[in-house]
Design a protein around this motif. Structure first.
Motif, PDB file in Angstrom:
ATOM      1  N   HIS A  57       0.881  -1.176   0.000  1.00 38.10           N
ATOM      2  CA  HIS A  57       0.000   0.000   0.000  1.00 38.10           C
ATOM      3  C   HIS A  57       0.913   1.219   0.000  1.00 38.10           C
ATOM      4  O   HIS A  57       1.708   1.411   0.923  1.00 38.10           O
ATOM      5  N   GLU A  60       1.794   3.543   3.075  1.00 40.54           N
ATOM      6  CA  GLU A  60       2.150   2.952   4.368  1.00 40.54           C
ATOM      7  C   GLU A  60       3.669   2.955   4.497  1.00 40.54           C
ATOM      8  O   GLU A  60       4.357   2.041   4.031  1.00 40.54           O
ATOM      9  N   ARG A  99      -2.572   4.797  -1.223  1.00 39.05           N
ATOM     10  CA  ARG A  99      -2.637   3.354  -0.985  1.00 39.05           C
ATOM     11  C   ARG A  99      -2.701   2.588  -2.302  1.00 39.05           C
ATOM     12  O   ARG A  99      -2.204   1.483  -2.418  1.00 39.05           O
ATOM     13  N   HIS A 142       2.894  -3.513   7.018  1.00 37.33           N
ATOM     14  CA  HIS A 142       1.755  -2.617   6.760  1.00 37.33           C
ATOM     15  C   HIS A 142       1.539  -1.664   7.927  1.00 37.33           C
ATOM     16  O   HIS A 142       2.084  -1.848   9.009  1.00 37.33           O
ATOM     17  N   THR A 143       0.677  -0.651   7.691  1.00 40.04           N
ATOM     18  CA  THR A 143       0.175   0.232   8.757  1.00 40.04           C
ATOM     19  C   THR A 143      -1.343   0.272   8.646  1.00 40.04           C
ATOM     20  O   THR A 143      -1.921  -0.324   7.727  1.00 40.04           O
TER      21      THR A 143
HETATM   22 ZN   LIG Z   1      -1.573  -2.115   4.127  1.00 44.14          ZN
END
Ligand SMILES: [Zn+2]
Length: 343
Positions: A57, A60, A99, A142-143
């Motif tokens: 993404h 992130e 994203r 990820h975040t």
């Molecule tokens: Zn993500």
């Protein structure tokens, strides 16, 4: 027996060496070529091939910093096996602070992809063929999505005694979610192919959260040590406690309005507790967001503006809530400064 070179996009990486490779992805319509940057650290000794990737993404960015620090870490000198580090997979989204890909597709819903598909499918297919399919183990960074933040947590499909479970426990994030696989995600693809895979979720999109980055770097190194990839001196301290959640759900906005949160990330809450209040701008109409179960706040909205039904607080449930609470406390105290003062 001497180890064979590691080959990526026709480039040979000799045992005991490291090299940065720009994997060609596509041409922009300006005719400028676009690459996914990759660093391969190919150890002299045999061992796992670990892919650590961030930025599937594109907004992130905590994972991008985790990869940078990992590559600069002295602990990976004399590595056993091979580290394939990809700081930014979705280079299109990264440039746009987004994203998504330029066609609004989510790259993490495009796997396994297709060489003749749309942009998302093509990038997924290329990343898979050139990089993912060479890995024996994967950690995907990820975040939270935009305006959402996550308490550091591991998401994985855990079967007892599996390599995935061992990696998840070694990582040392305070919470582990035995999360469902999403169709088209990298984790879905890898899991179905039998590659042990963890997703680390921590912090917020478009931010550097030190309390997400530091434990991320430490966690990847701990997982590498568990896999036998690190050779140097090490302290035989066991990883911080990680508590397995038995489910999670979102508390949602009861009305349209402006949110004032009453709890922090990592807080222990009881069913019926007020997590926040939503009111109109005058404060005439006000409604409480309440916890629908006992649990720990593992994710929450950072944007005070909410539409009715919007997911605001992510609550994980545990068999023994006290153990989860102490795992979170142990995590807080492992950080300096502690989480409380950073959020
Ligand atoms: Zn993500």
């Amino acid at each position: 027996m001497a180890r064979a070179p590691f080959e990526l996009t026709g480039i040979k990486v000799m045992p005991g060496s490291r090299i940065q490779i720009d994997v060609p992805v596509a041409k922009l319509y300006t005719h400028a070529p676009l690459h996914i940057p990759v660093e391969v650290v190919h150890g002299r000794q045999h061992g796992p091939v670990l892919l650590v990737c961030g930025g599937i993404h594109g907004d992130e960015i905590n994972g991008v910093e985790i990869v940078r620090r990992l590559l600069r870490s002295r602990q990976i000198q004399g590595l056993r096996g091979t580290l394939v580090a990809v700081p930014i997979v979705n280079v299109f989204g990264f440039m746009q602070h987004s994203r998504y890909l330029p066609d609004r597709r989510d790259l993490n819903r495009c796997f396994p992809g297709s060489e003749t598909g749309s942009l998302g499918g093509r990038i997924a297919a290329l990343f898979r063929e050139q990089i993912v399919d060479h890995a024996t183990h994967i950690i995907d960074l990820h975040t939270g999505a935009i305006h959402r933040t996550n308490l550091p947590q591991i998401r994985a499909q855990l079967s007892p005694g599996s390599e995935t479970e061992r990696m998840a426990n070694a990582f040392g994030a305070p919470v582990i979610l035995n999360a469902e696989l999403r169709e088209g995600s990298l984790r879905h693809y890898a899991q179905n192919k039998g590659i042990p895979v963890l997703t680390y979720e921590a912090g917020e999109a478009l931010r550097f959260d030190e309390w997400a980055i530091t434990p991320g770097v430490r966690g990847v190194l701990r997982a590498m040590r568990r896999l036998g990839m690190l050779t140097g001196e090490h302290r035989r301290r066991s990883p911080p406690a990680a508590e397995l959640a038995n489910g999670s759900s979102w508390a949602r906005a009861p009305i349209d309005g402006i949110l004032r949160p009453k709890v922090r990330l990592g807080a222990r809450v009881a069913k019926g507790d007020v997590l926040g209040k939503v009111a109109d701008p005058f404060g005439n109409a006000e409604a409480a967001v309440t916890a629908i179960a006992d649990g720990i706040v593992i994710g929450m909205s950072r944007l005070p503006l909410a539409n009715e039904g919007e997911a605001l607080f992510h609550i994980a449930r545990f068999d023994v809530i006290e153990e989860a609470e102490s795992a979170v406390e142990g995590f807080h105290s492992s950080l300096e400064p502690p989480l409380d003062s950073l959020y």
